[in-house]
Design a protein around this motif. Structure first.
Motif, PDB file in Angstrom:
ATOM      1  N   LEU A  39     -21.512  26.789  56.782  1.00  0.00           N
ATOM      2  CA  LEU A  39     -22.356  25.615  56.591  1.00  0.00           C
ATOM      3  C   LEU A  39     -23.733  26.017  56.074  1.00  0.00           C
ATOM      4  N   GLN A  40     -24.269  27.100  56.678  1.00  0.00           N
ATOM      5  CA  GLN A  40     -25.584  27.579  56.210  1.00  0.00           C
ATOM      6  C   GLN A  40     -25.510  28.047  54.761  1.00  0.00           C
ATOM      7  N   ALA A  41     -24.397  28.783  54.467  1.00  0.00           N
ATOM      8  CA  ALA A  41     -24.231  29.265  53.078  1.00  0.00           C
ATOM      9  C   ALA A  41     -24.085  28.091  52.111  1.00  0.00           C
ATOM     10  N   MET A  42     -23.298  27.082  52.557  1.00  0.00           N
ATOM     11  CA  MET A  42     -23.115  25.911  51.697  1.00  0.00           C
ATOM     12  C   MET A  42     -24.414  25.121  51.538  1.00  0.00           C
ATOM     13  N   SER A  43     -25.192  25.064  52.626  1.00  0.00           N
ATOM     14  CA  SER A  43     -26.484  24.368  52.522  1.00  0.00           C
ATOM     15  C   SER A  43     -27.403  25.084  51.547  1.00  0.00           C
ATOM     16  N   ASN A  48     -29.667  25.416  46.111  1.00  0.00           N
ATOM     17  CA  ASN A  48     -29.798  26.117  44.819  1.00  0.00           C
ATOM     18  C   ASN A  48     -29.179  25.310  43.683  1.00  0.00           C
ATOM     19  N   LEU A  49     -27.960  24.769  43.984  1.00  0.00           N
ATOM     20  CA  LEU A  49     -27.275  24.005  42.934  1.00  0.00           C
ATOM     21  C   LEU A  49     -28.019  22.715  42.574  1.00  0.00           C
ATOM     22  N   LYS A  64     -19.516  16.314  50.205  1.00  0.00           N
ATOM     23  CA  LYS A  64     -18.236  16.049  50.858  1.00  0.00           C
ATOM     24  C   LYS A  64     -17.786  17.283  51.652  1.00  0.00           C
ATOM     25  N   GLU A  65     -17.903  18.453  51.003  1.00  0.00           N
ATOM     26  CA  GLU A  65     -17.522  19.692  51.684  1.00  0.00           C
ATOM     27  C   GLU A  65     -18.427  19.939  52.898  1.00  0.00           C
TER      28      GLU A  65
END
Length: 194
Positions: A39-43, A48-49, A64-65
């Motif tokens: 979750l932290q990596a995705m956040s 960044n994205l 969504k992910e």
């Protein structure tokens, strides 16, 4: 002994279940940490994205992910809470079984002590009975010797006839009484004649 064995088996089963639940808890905690890292990596990736790309489709997919990961974390936390509750219940059951086992062992020891005391009393009573029998036998021998002496004294007086058959105690007593009566009569006759 059967109760103690049964309680020990239940105790072993409960301890095995407790170990299994603790292992499952550790696995869930590990998964939870992995999901939190994801979750932290995705956040971070999402941030960044969002800066690099402002495309709507990418942001929606990431959100969504992100939502999916949050739901997974919530589910994992719920399972972890259930596991903690199960561990608490198992530990309570384990404590109760240990208490029952201790009580059964204490009861068994108490019964064993009572049995040992009973056996000790029985041995003491047997010893006393043996002593009483020995004393009774000695007393019987002394009585027989005394009785034989009386019979000998009674029937060895002049004018008495030797017994033809075995004498009873009443026969001996009657013979003695006859001797005493004759002696009294003789004494009275002597007194009358001066």
């Amino acid at each position: 002994t059967g109760t103690i064995s049964s309680l020990q088996r239940q105790l072993e089963i409960q301890e095995s279940q407790l170990r299994r639940v603790k292992s499952e808890k550790e696995t869930l905690q590990k998964r939870l940490r992995e999901r939190e890292h994801q979750l932290q990596a995705m956040s971070a990736k999402f941030s960044n994205l969002r800066e690099e790309w402002k495309q709507k489709g990418m942001l929606e997919a990431i959100e969504k992910e992100n939502c999916s990961l949050r739901q997974i974390i919530t589910d994992q936390e719920s399972k972890l809470a259930e596991q903690k509750q199960q561990i608490g219940e198992l530990q309570g059951t384990l404590s109760q079984l240990q208490a029952e086992l201790l009580a059964s062992q204490h009861h068994s020891q108490k019964q064993q002590r009572a049995q040992e005391e009973s056996e000790s009393r029985a041995e003491m009573l047997e010893h006393r009975e043996l002593q009483a029998r020995v004393a009774l036998e000695a007393l019987t021998i002394r009585f027989e010797k005394y009785r034989n002496k009386i019979i000998q004294a009674v029937f060895s007086t002049p004018g008495s006839q030797a017994p033809q058959a075995e004498l009873t105690d009443d026969d001996v007593l009657k013979a003695m009484q006859d001797i005493i009566n004759e002696r009294l009569e003789f004494h009275q006759m002597l007194e009358q004649k001066g």
